[in-house]
Design an enzyme around this catalytic site. Structure first.
Site, mmCIF file in Angstrom:
data_model
loop_
_atom_site.group_PDB
_atom_site.id
_atom_site.type_symbol
_atom_site.label_atom_id
_atom_site.label_comp_id
_atom_site.label_asym_id
_atom_site.label_seq_id
_atom_site.Cartn_x
_atom_site.Cartn_y
_atom_site.Cartn_z
ATOM 1 N N THR A 33 -44.495 -7.206 37.790
ATOM 2 C CA THR A 33 -43.365 -7.766 37.064
ATOM 3 C C THR A 33 -43.355 -9.287 37.178
ATOM 4 O OG1 THR A 33 -41.005 -7.519 36.643
ATOM 5 C CG2 THR A 33 -41.678 -7.319 38.938
ATOM 6 N N LYS B 64 -47.242 -10.986 35.072
ATOM 7 C CA LYS B 64 -47.799 -10.074 34.061
ATOM 8 C C LYS B 64 -49.032 -10.657 33.368
ATOM 9 C CE LYS B 64 -43.580 -7.510 33.254
ATOM 10 N NZ LYS B 64 -42.614 -6.936 32.321
ATOM 11 N N ASN C 96 -48.251 -4.673 32.849
ATOM 12 C CA ASN C 96 -47.217 -4.270 33.805
ATOM 13 C C ASN C 96 -47.605 -3.037 34.619
ATOM 14 O OD1 ASN C 96 -46.845 -2.230 31.869
ATOM 15 N ND2 ASN C 96 -44.685 -2.065 32.371
ATOM 16 N N GLY D 144 -35.415 -16.651 24.022
ATOM 17 C CA GLY D 144 -36.222 -16.646 25.244
ATOM 18 C C GLY D 144 -37.698 -16.472 24.924
ATOM 19 N N ALA D 145 -38.534 -16.908 25.852
ATOM 20 C CA ALA D 145 -39.982 -16.810 25.611
ATOM 21 C C ALA D 145 -40.724 -16.469 26.904
ATOM 22 C CB ALA D 145 -40.493 -18.126 25.029
ATOM 23 N N ARG E 209 -35.309 -22.441 25.283
ATOM 24 C CA ARG E 209 -34.859 -23.730 25.819
ATOM 25 C C ARG E 209 -36.036 -24.709 25.876
ATOM 26 N NH1 ARG E 209 -32.885 -23.621 31.966
ATOM 27 N NH2 ARG E 209 -35.047 -22.948 32.157
HETATM 28 P P1 ATR Z 1 -41.231 -16.633 33.112
HETATM 29 O O1 ATR Z 1 -40.786 -17.912 32.451
HETATM 30 O O2 ATR Z 1 -41.869 -16.824 34.455
HETATM 31 O O3 ATR Z 1 -41.980 -15.724 32.229
HETATM 32 P P2 ATR Z 1 -39.008 -14.966 32.689
HETATM 33 O O4 ATR Z 1 -37.876 -14.533 33.581
HETATM 34 O O5 ATR Z 1 -39.828 -13.935 32.056
HETATM 35 O O6 ATR Z 1 -39.890 -15.926 33.546
HETATM 36 O O7 ATR Z 1 -38.452 -15.936 31.552
HETATM 37 C C1 ATR Z 1 -37.350 -16.691 31.724
HETATM 38 C C2 ATR Z 1 -36.790 -17.025 30.342
HETATM 39 O O8 ATR Z 1 -35.412 -17.352 30.499
HETATM 40 C C3 ATR Z 1 -37.460 -18.234 29.704
HETATM 41 O O9 ATR Z 1 -37.439 -18.085 28.317
HETATM 42 C C4 ATR Z 1 -36.535 -19.354 30.160
HETATM 43 O O10 ATR Z 1 -36.530 -20.493 29.365
HETATM 44 P P3 ATR Z 1 -37.516 -21.722 29.699
HETATM 45 O O11 ATR Z 1 -38.841 -21.322 29.130
HETATM 46 O O12 ATR Z 1 -36.897 -22.882 29.027
HETATM 47 O O13 ATR Z 1 -37.538 -21.832 31.206
HETATM 48 C C5 ATR Z 1 -35.205 -18.668 30.006
HETATM 49 N N1 ATR Z 1 -34.141 -19.311 30.783
HETATM 50 C C6 ATR Z 1 -33.968 -19.300 32.115
HETATM 51 N N2 ATR Z 1 -32.837 -19.978 32.439
HETATM 52 C C7 ATR Z 1 -32.298 -20.423 31.282
HETATM 53 C C8 ATR Z 1 -31.117 -21.175 30.939
HETATM 54 N N3 ATR Z 1 -30.270 -21.591 31.877
HETATM 55 N N4 ATR Z 1 -30.875 -21.423 29.637
HETATM 56 C C9 ATR Z 1 -31.713 -20.985 28.684
HETATM 57 N N5 ATR Z 1 -32.831 -20.274 28.926
HETATM 58 C C10 ATR Z 1 -33.131 -19.988 30.212
#
Ligand code: ATR
Length: 264
Positions: free
Chosen positions: A61, A65, A86, A125-126, A150
């Protein structure tokens, strides 16, 4: 006894052990499923343990991944096309990376009787799960996928993998039928996405990939505006059941007991 592990960082919140151990017991298998918080320097060693049959399978997780891929011998088509793994198992003497998030998401949509064909979907989100969502949405023949993040660069990176994405600036809202929160915002109960949904009309679907807490502020907002809401619980259960089937060659039962198990 066969040993299985879910690895991630953080991992404490994971309900995978609860679910897998429930099914293991129901199926009278001599196995155990545990969780382990790891750093990326441990990934190779853990994959080696699968190869040496010291571990019979791994779930992977956030945030590994993608990072786990270089240590695997083979990938399924879905894992390769999403660059996201996964579930890991051994096939002969080769370690294979699978992606069961795709089928998990698709079955969760079917469970709620939604037909997304020709529908417009907006992903916020990405992160790690998003390639699987996009792959699954394309399989379901949606008409358009919008995405905002973001950090714009991460949305642009996804568009390299999936050419049909339309990138939206953070804070803007396109016309959509379903919106998915795929950010981690909401994992802590009080967090709120800084996107203003107040001008939205009803009759849309608000889907949150988060399942714990059950109702994030994102879902509360959607509900208050008169929309249908779904949390990530069924996606979580279906991805786990597909992993269980890969490892034990057995489809576990998904009934109310299983669904309620995760609320306790
Ligand atoms: P990872 O980035 O390691 O894949 P994830 O939990 O799968 O982790 O993804 C976190 C997502 O939540 C990302 O899209 C992140 O945005 P950023 O790419 O800008 O970091 C988003 N995210 C986390 N906190 C956020 C916030 N306070 N506002 C907006 N988006 C947020």
């Amino acid at each position: 006894m066969k040993k299985y592990l879910v690895i991630g960082n953080p991992i404490n919140h994971s309900l995978s052990p609860k679910l897998h151990n429930y099914w293991i017991k129901k199926s009278n298998l001599d196995a155990i499923y545990e969780k382990l918080e790891v750093n990326s320097d441990k990934l190779e060693e853990l994959v080696d343990k699968v190869k040496e049959k010291k571990l019979c399978g791994l779930n992977v997780t956030v945030p590994f991944k993608k990072n786990i891929i270089p240590y695997l011998d083979k990938l399924s088509k879905e894992a390769s096309e999403t660059q996201s793994v996964n579930t890991i198992c051994l096939d002969g003497n080769k370690t294979v990376g699978h992606n069961t998030d795709i089928i998990g998401f698709e079955l969760s949509i079917k469970k709620f009787d939604f037909d997304l064909k020709n529908k417009k979907v907006f992903i916020v989100g990405a992160g790690g799960v998003v390639p699987s969502l996009i792959y699954s949405l394309n399989k379901m023949n949606v008409s358009e996928i919008f995405i905002c993040n973001r950090t714009l660069r991460k949305a642009e990176e996804l568009k390299i993998l999936f050419k049909n994405l339309t990138i939206i600036n953070w804070g803007e809202i396109p016309e959509f039928d379903m919106i998915i929160n795929a950010t981690s915002v909401g994992l802590n109960k009080d967090e709120i996405l800084d996107i203003n949904f107040s001008n939205l009309k009803s009759n849309k679907i608000f889907y949150d990939v988060i399942y714990n807490p059950q109702e994030t502020n994102f879902l509360k907002t959607g509900k208050n505006l008169g929309n249908k809401i779904i949390n990530g619980k069924m996606m979580f259960i279906y991805q786990a059941s597909a992993a269980f089937d890969l490892w034990h060659n057995k489809k576990p039962e998904i009934n109310d007991d299983v669904i309620n198990l995760l609320d306790k």
